[in-house]
Scaffold this motif. Sequence first.
Motif, PDB file in Angstrom:
ATOM      1  N   SER A 124      32.660  24.994  -4.291  1.00 30.36           N
ATOM      2  CA  SER A 124      31.371  23.995  -4.283  1.00 30.36           C
ATOM      3  C   SER A 124      31.974  22.423  -5.170  1.00 30.36           C
ATOM      4  N   TYR A 125      32.503  22.379  -6.634  1.00 26.62           N
ATOM      5  CA  TYR A 125      32.484  20.927  -6.978  1.00 26.62           C
ATOM      6  C   TYR A 125      33.522  20.028  -5.706  1.00 26.62           C
ATOM      7  N   ARG A 126      34.495  20.752  -5.143  1.00 23.70           N
ATOM      8  CA  ARG A 126      35.773  20.132  -4.694  1.00 23.70           C
ATOM      9  C   ARG A 126      34.895  19.806  -3.247  1.00 23.70           C
ATOM     10  N   CYS A 127      33.785  20.703  -2.344  1.00 16.88           N
ATOM     11  CA  CYS A 127      33.533  20.038  -2.004  1.00 16.88           C
ATOM     12  C   CYS A 127      32.662  18.757  -1.772  1.00 16.88           C
ATOM     13  N   VAL A 128      32.017  18.734  -3.397  1.00 19.95           N
ATOM     14  CA  VAL A 128      31.189  17.552  -3.630  1.00 19.95           C
ATOM     15  C   VAL A 128      32.044  16.231  -3.805  1.00 19.95           C
ATOM     16  N   LEU A 129      33.286  16.593  -4.329  1.00 22.64           N
ATOM     17  CA  LEU A 129      33.941  15.962  -4.464  1.00 22.64           C
ATOM     18  C   LEU A 129      34.735  15.172  -3.837  1.00 22.64           C
ATOM     19  N   ASP A 130      34.976  16.082  -3.101  1.00 25.30           N
ATOM     20  CA  ASP A 130      36.089  15.136  -1.829  1.00 25.30           C
ATOM     21  C   ASP A 130      35.133  14.855  -1.234  1.00 25.30           C
ATOM     22  N   GLY A 131      33.374  14.824  -0.779  1.00 19.52           N
ATOM     23  CA  GLY A 131      32.908  14.300   0.098  1.00 19.52           C
ATOM     24  C   GLY A 131      32.606  13.350  -0.612  1.00 19.52           C
ATOM     25  N   ILE A 132      32.584  13.011  -1.470  1.00 18.22           N
ATOM     26  CA  ILE A 132      32.185  11.499  -1.917  1.00 18.22           C
ATOM     27  C   ILE A 132      32.922  10.585  -1.931  1.00 18.22           C
ATOM     28  N   VAL A 173      27.827  19.622 -14.812  1.00 14.00           N
ATOM     29  CA  VAL A 173      28.614  20.447 -15.131  1.00 14.00           C
ATOM     30  C   VAL A 173      29.987  19.851 -16.132  1.00 14.00           C
ATOM     31  N   PRO A 174      30.447  20.171 -17.377  1.00 15.11           N
ATOM     32  CA  PRO A 174      31.623  19.300 -17.478  1.00 15.11           C
ATOM     33  C   PRO A 174      32.938  20.031 -16.968  1.00 15.11           C
ATOM     34  N   ASN A 175      32.957  20.736 -16.371  1.00 18.05           N
ATOM     35  CA  ASN A 175      33.962  21.026 -15.670  1.00 18.05           C
ATOM     36  C   ASN A 175      34.154  20.063 -14.244  1.00 18.05           C
ATOM     37  N   VAL A 176      33.018  19.559 -14.093  1.00 16.57           N
ATOM     38  CA  VAL A 176      33.750  18.743 -12.917  1.00 16.57           C
ATOM     39  C   VAL A 176      34.081  17.586 -12.996  1.00 16.57           C
ATOM     40  N   ALA A 177      33.893  17.149 -14.693  1.00 19.56           N
ATOM     41  CA  ALA A 177      34.892  15.905 -15.074  1.00 19.56           C
ATOM     42  C   ALA A 177      36.007  16.355 -15.159  1.00 19.56           C
ATOM     43  N   HIS A 178      36.279  17.474 -15.428  1.00 19.07           N
ATOM     44  CA  HIS A 178      37.864  17.429 -16.461  1.00 19.07           C
ATOM     45  C   HIS A 178      38.538  17.865 -14.621  1.00 19.07           C
ATOM     46  N   SER A 179      38.203  18.037 -12.975  1.00 13.81           N
ATOM     47  CA  SER A 179      38.754  17.838 -12.427  1.00 13.81           C
ATOM     48  C   SER A 179      38.498  16.502 -11.826  1.00 13.81           C
ATOM     49  N   LEU A 180      37.793  15.863 -12.046  1.00 12.66           N
ATOM     50  CA  LEU A 180      37.602  13.969 -11.586  1.00 12.66           C
ATOM     51  C   LEU A 180      38.872  13.804 -12.317  1.00 12.66           C
ATOM     52  N   VAL A 181      39.370  14.328 -13.534  1.00 16.53           N
ATOM     53  CA  VAL A 181      40.183  12.977 -14.054  1.00 16.53           C
ATOM     54  C   VAL A 181      41.492  13.748 -14.159  1.00 16.53           C
ATOM     55  N   THR A 182      41.663  15.445 -14.008  1.00 16.08           N
ATOM     56  CA  THR A 182      43.165  15.466 -13.445  1.00 16.08           C
ATOM     57  C   THR A 182      43.482  15.342 -11.549  1.00 16.08           C
ATOM     58  N   LYS A 183      41.948  15.563 -11.026  1.00 17.18           N
ATOM     59  CA  LYS A 183      42.694  15.858  -9.404  1.00 17.18           C
ATOM     60  C   LYS A 183      42.150  15.084  -8.462  1.00 17.18           C
ATOM     61  N   TYR A 184      41.202  13.920  -9.434  1.00 16.71           N
ATOM     62  CA  TYR A 184      40.593  13.479  -8.559  1.00 16.71           C
ATOM     63  C   TYR A 184      40.806  11.492  -8.824  1.00 16.71           C
ATOM     64  N   VAL A 185      41.945  10.915  -9.234  1.00 14.26           N
ATOM     65  CA  VAL A 185      42.405  10.034  -9.858  1.00 14.26           C
ATOM     66  C   VAL A 185      42.578   8.911  -8.339  1.00 14.26           C
ATOM     67  N   PRO A 186      42.647   9.265  -6.969  1.00  5.44           N
ATOM     68  CA  PRO A 186      41.947   8.084  -5.812  1.00  5.44           C
ATOM     69  C   PRO A 186      40.393   7.962  -5.975  1.00  5.44           C
ATOM     70  N   LEU A 187      39.553   9.027  -6.649  1.00  7.23           N
ATOM     71  CA  LEU A 187      38.247   8.341  -6.408  1.00  7.23           C
ATOM     72  C   LEU A 187      37.537   8.012  -7.468  1.00  7.23           C
ATOM     73  N   LEU A 188      38.625   7.720  -8.891  1.00 11.19           N
ATOM     74  CA  LEU A 188      38.325   6.920  -9.533  1.00 11.19           C
ATOM     75  C   LEU A 188      38.734   5.927  -9.885  1.00 11.19           C
ATOM     76  N   GLU A 189      39.826   5.304  -9.402  1.00 12.64           N
ATOM     77  CA  GLU A 189      40.053   4.303  -8.339  1.00 12.64           C
ATOM     78  C   GLU A 189      38.998   3.516  -7.453  1.00 12.64           C
ATOM     79  N   ARG A 190      38.547   4.201  -6.943  1.00 16.70           N
ATOM     80  CA  ARG A 190      37.077   3.694  -5.932  1.00 16.70           C
ATOM     81  C   ARG A 190      35.838   3.826  -6.880  1.00 16.70           C
ATOM     82  N   LEU A 191      35.685   4.070  -8.130  1.00 13.64           N
ATOM     83  CA  LEU A 191      34.708   4.415  -8.859  1.00 13.64           C
ATOM     84  C   LEU A 191      35.393   2.731 -10.058  1.00 13.64           C
TER      85      LEU A 191
END
Length: 1328
Positions: free
Chosen positions: A123-131, A158-176
């Motif tokens: 579910s977390y990946r779904c949300v992050l991928d969607g965003i 959800v602290p796990n989401v923060a960990h997923s962001l910094v490790t697996k969704y670097v492009p998303l962070l760049e968008r941010l």
Amino acid sequence: MSEMTRGDIVLDKIHFRHDPKWSGRLGPADGSGPLLCVPCVIEMIDSEDIASVRKSFALSSIGGVLRGSPGALRGLLRQDDRASLRFIGSLLGMLHTVEDQATLEKVDQVLVQLLLELQCELSYRCVLDGIHEQLSVQIRVKGFLPTFNFLGNLVEAVPNVAHSLVTKYVPLLERLCSALFHPDETLKASVLYVWLKLFGTAGGSAAQSLPTAIRDRVCVLLLQTLANASSPELIKNCVGLLWLLLQLKGAVSVLMSSNTDQIMCHENQNIHTDNSQILSQDQEQQSPDQCPLPLMLKKLLMSGDETLQATSARCIASILVQSQCSAPFIKADVTEFLFDRLASCQSEMLLWSVYSCLILLTGDPLFFSQCHSVYGIDSIVRSLKEALQLTNSEVPKQGLLLLTEILERQPPSERLFPSGSGFEAVSEAVLGGVSYSCLLVATQAANAASALFRRNHQSRPVQYRKIEGLIEAITTRFLELPRPSHAHRRSSRSLKKSDPNSPASRSEGFLLQSLVCFQAACRLAEECSSEPGLKENTFTAPSKHRNAEDSLESLCECLLHCCDSVWIPIVITMCEHAPNAHILQYFYSILSFQFTLLPSLMPVFAKKLASSGFYRLPLEHKGLLCAGNRHPYLNTSCCGFLQKLSTCLLHQSDPDSVSCLHDVEEVENLLQYNLPSLCCHLSNWPSLLCESPGLQLCEYKGPRATQYCLVIILHLALQQGDRLLPDQTVFSSVTWLLHSVEAQGSCALPRAALRSALYLLARTQDKSPDLDGASLNCISKALSSRQNFPSLYIHHPALLHFIWRYPDLADKYGPVVLELWLTKQTVAMQQKGESHADERQDQEPDTETMELRTLIEKYPAVILTLLDMVCTREATLAARAQEVMEVFIRGQRDFEADLCANLRPALLQALQRLSVENMGHGLGQGPTEQAVNSLPLVLKLLCAMQASDLPSSSTYSKMDGVHFKLLYHVSNIAGRLKPTDTESLLPALSYLYCCLSLSPAHCTDRAVSVLLSNSGLMDQLQTVASSSSSAPSLTPSACPPSALLCCSHLLLSSLITLQRVHSAQVPKSISWSLDTAVQRLLVQKRNTDNLLLVSYLRLLQALLDADLSSLVVRLSTGTGLVGSRPLGVEDGALYPLGSRGAQCLSTALSGLLLQKHELLLRASVNCLSSLLGFLHRKSPTTETYVACKPWSRFLIYCLLSSGESTRLHPVTLRLITILLKHGSTSVLWEPDLLQLMEVVERRGREVLSEEAALALRLLLSQIQSSALQSQLTGDQERRVRSLIESLGPQTASEGCSPNLPSNVLRVGDVSICLSDFTVEEGGCFPAN
């Protein structure tokens, strides 16, 4: 949709198509919950035909289910992951399609709650991928505001989401990151909200995994955003994110490396541009001075929001902690704005944050070089006054810490307090901190006071009173703290290390810091005393110049008083069971300072310390804490204190002596070189003293020097009553040391060490065995090694007894030590303002004289040595020796009875030697000065020996042998003396008088003949008698001729009486004016000393008993007594007294009988008895007139009305007897005699002395034989007889003389034989 109205979440028109497995009632087990159909909800959300209100209602219902029935919805969705992902995707889509703000908030809440419910990584990946997908395809970024808010909330939830962001969704962070370039500040605030939650989640653990490039880019973009931010929300988020970034050490360097150009460059970059290369180049070229961050934080400090101000200060503090790069902030004048915030704010958080920030800034020298401390000191003081009113103790504690740092780091060249007002303000702030309820704050205030007491912080003039007030406040604060009991201290010692915040630990911390402060005050006082301008306070206003309370001396007295009355007992008590090395280090340092602050009071202070065990204490602390090179600073403090204490005590022994100064220097060197290494227990000292150290190359270093050091310390401690070792141990150890030094034969003991060794042997001898011959020989050699024995002398009686205990030592050093003892005693008396013995004879002997008296009792040979000193030493020393001998002689009845008898031959030899030395040229006309000085002293000793004889003594039972020789030589010397030499003539005449009066009459025939045949003596008496008219009114103490006249009268009275007894020949008579004598008694008695009046009366009594006709004295008279010639019958019969003279004399005697002087009363009544006897023999008519005159009645009335003591006095009783005997009518049976009898009958015989009982018996007997007998009734006669019987029978001895306590009474330099002044029954020798 009526079902939805009832609470069910289904869509009727499509619900029938859905598989029932996706539907269910959620809630309680009884099925009362709402019906929910997952497909219905999804279609409802996706449908554009459904009104937003219905969607909002559905979301509210779903949210209620998620909150009220945890896990219920998760059961439906987990049947197929696709359903849950579809549900999540629909909700995520609403964030972009719904415009209603309330509905968006519900979507956000439901989506976060749903993800929390599912707890599924998919579910977390779904949300992050969607965003991420939405951000990639959507060009319009502003529509992502709800998405960014949701993402921030999700990261927080959800602290796990923060960990997923910094490790697996670097492009998303760049968008941010790119989203921060959007001009809309609301959007930027939402993006920063995501980053804020991302860096703050799980304690910042996710931020640690963030790629460095992203983190650095966020730092740069944050600075860009903050620089252009205007909305409060954006600024708040920027500052919040900045605070989080500053917790990362790498981020701090990036933030401080970014300059304005770099920020502007990034502002123009395309959102997809890679900025890592530019950032790297900028960091290499960046100068800290160009960093915009300090200016931004400075701008925040200027805002009106105290929260932003506090956060800004915390950010500055974090930067300084992480990078220690304070220069940009100081150059940007951030410090000034921080100080301004202190002066205007009352917020606890802001105050604490600013204090913390400024504390860190003080670590940079630039802070002081640009005078920021001078600028901000007033603000600190004002803020401290506010902070001390707060309940949060951390705020004033931090403020006092800031003040302490500034005071400690301020360069001496830059003065903080040029005027007294600034110093006063700071001292008052510190004083408030000392009085604060929290002890930690008070401890920090004491620390600030320590820094304030530095010399460079003192104003001109120095505010000594303020410093004194701080010291008193700190002292008082500690006195107010509860004192833990011994048991509590023992239990708390084990907890101190594990619980530093315990009350005991805090109290100990306050004590330690208070001692540091006290030491700083002492150091300041010492520095001020060495600089005249500060000592005298040159710039003090004239109106305050004489204010003793605001002076350096007053401060020093305050320090000494607090030290003596408070800190010494407190520290000793606290360190009694658990010594603290740090506390004791400052404690002994403080004690050392006292010796230089008030030197005038140090002798007393040093003695008090030494007598209170302050030799033992530091030595034990050294042995306990400093062994093995531990605590070197404590060792240094202890050694410094012991050295100053020892130096002070040594200097007191003989401050004016050159040898004393040398000893002080010698002892200083010994202690300086050997005390640091002396870190053993006192029990080990005997073994150190008994070691054989071998050859010592250095005089002040080595084992032998250590032994000398031990001996000196033992001496100084014992001198003040502190026995560090048992006496037997000290005695044996010192003896062994002397043997060891002699056996080594390398060099003699240093004088100070030998002096101490001699003192220790003397003080410890009583409890030790006698020295053997070898030891005595060793000691004698050691003493002989020093040619100047006085330099080894210590003024203590034990040394006297030690030297005289052993004959070998007494022969060699006995006279020397006696001379030194008397010399020291004389100097001490002169310093006290005392002079001669005649001024102290009525006082008890001083303790030092009594010590010599005890010494003479044990060693009789001492008195002969003293006599030799009387005859051979200089005047002052000889006089002191004579005084000591006189004290001993006066109390000799307590010692050997024959000691004075053995002394007389020695005195005779001394007298003979003096006579021989002065033969041929006459005494006082050219003899040696020593002879002249010694003669009066020897004569005074002879008089003292006469006065010491008991009344029953047979000393004068026969005038022969030594006594006659003494009398002979004294009379010859007296005859050859010059009349002006009263110092010798007075004791000579006094001695001759006592010899005649104390000896029985039948034993004085030769003595009288010798004296009367001595023409020189008779000439001296004539000269003295002739001077009586020249100085009639001077007292003996003020004018020796008056005392000399008194002795002359007494001697003449004895010569007159004894010449008639023995019918001795009188080769030369003495002329004496009877007229002058009567006139003195009658007219000049008020201006004449009582003792001189007594001597006149005694001489008149002797002449009246001889009917005024003696071969010894030729009387001359005048018209005032006998009238003009031719003489009448009465005048002729009474010549040379005459009728008028008899009346005048009786009147004078009546007046004298009203005086209160004992001897004068006795002499007056005896003279009256002799006068009436003379009149009875020569002119009964005149006798009757004198006895019956009205004045006699008045005299009797006055005496009987003056109280019981006067009424029953022997003189009163004898006077009444005399008057009755001579037929006086002035005495009445009632009330006079009856009153006397009633008192005795009522009080009993016990109220009467032996002499009064005898006088009363004679009075009663006289009543029975007088004319009153016929007037008494039978009852009254029986009362008289009964009273006589109650008084007891009269013995032969009582009839002659009652028992007296002594033979001789000393009045000044005049000796009075009391036997001459007993109340007599009648004239001893009736006229022929």
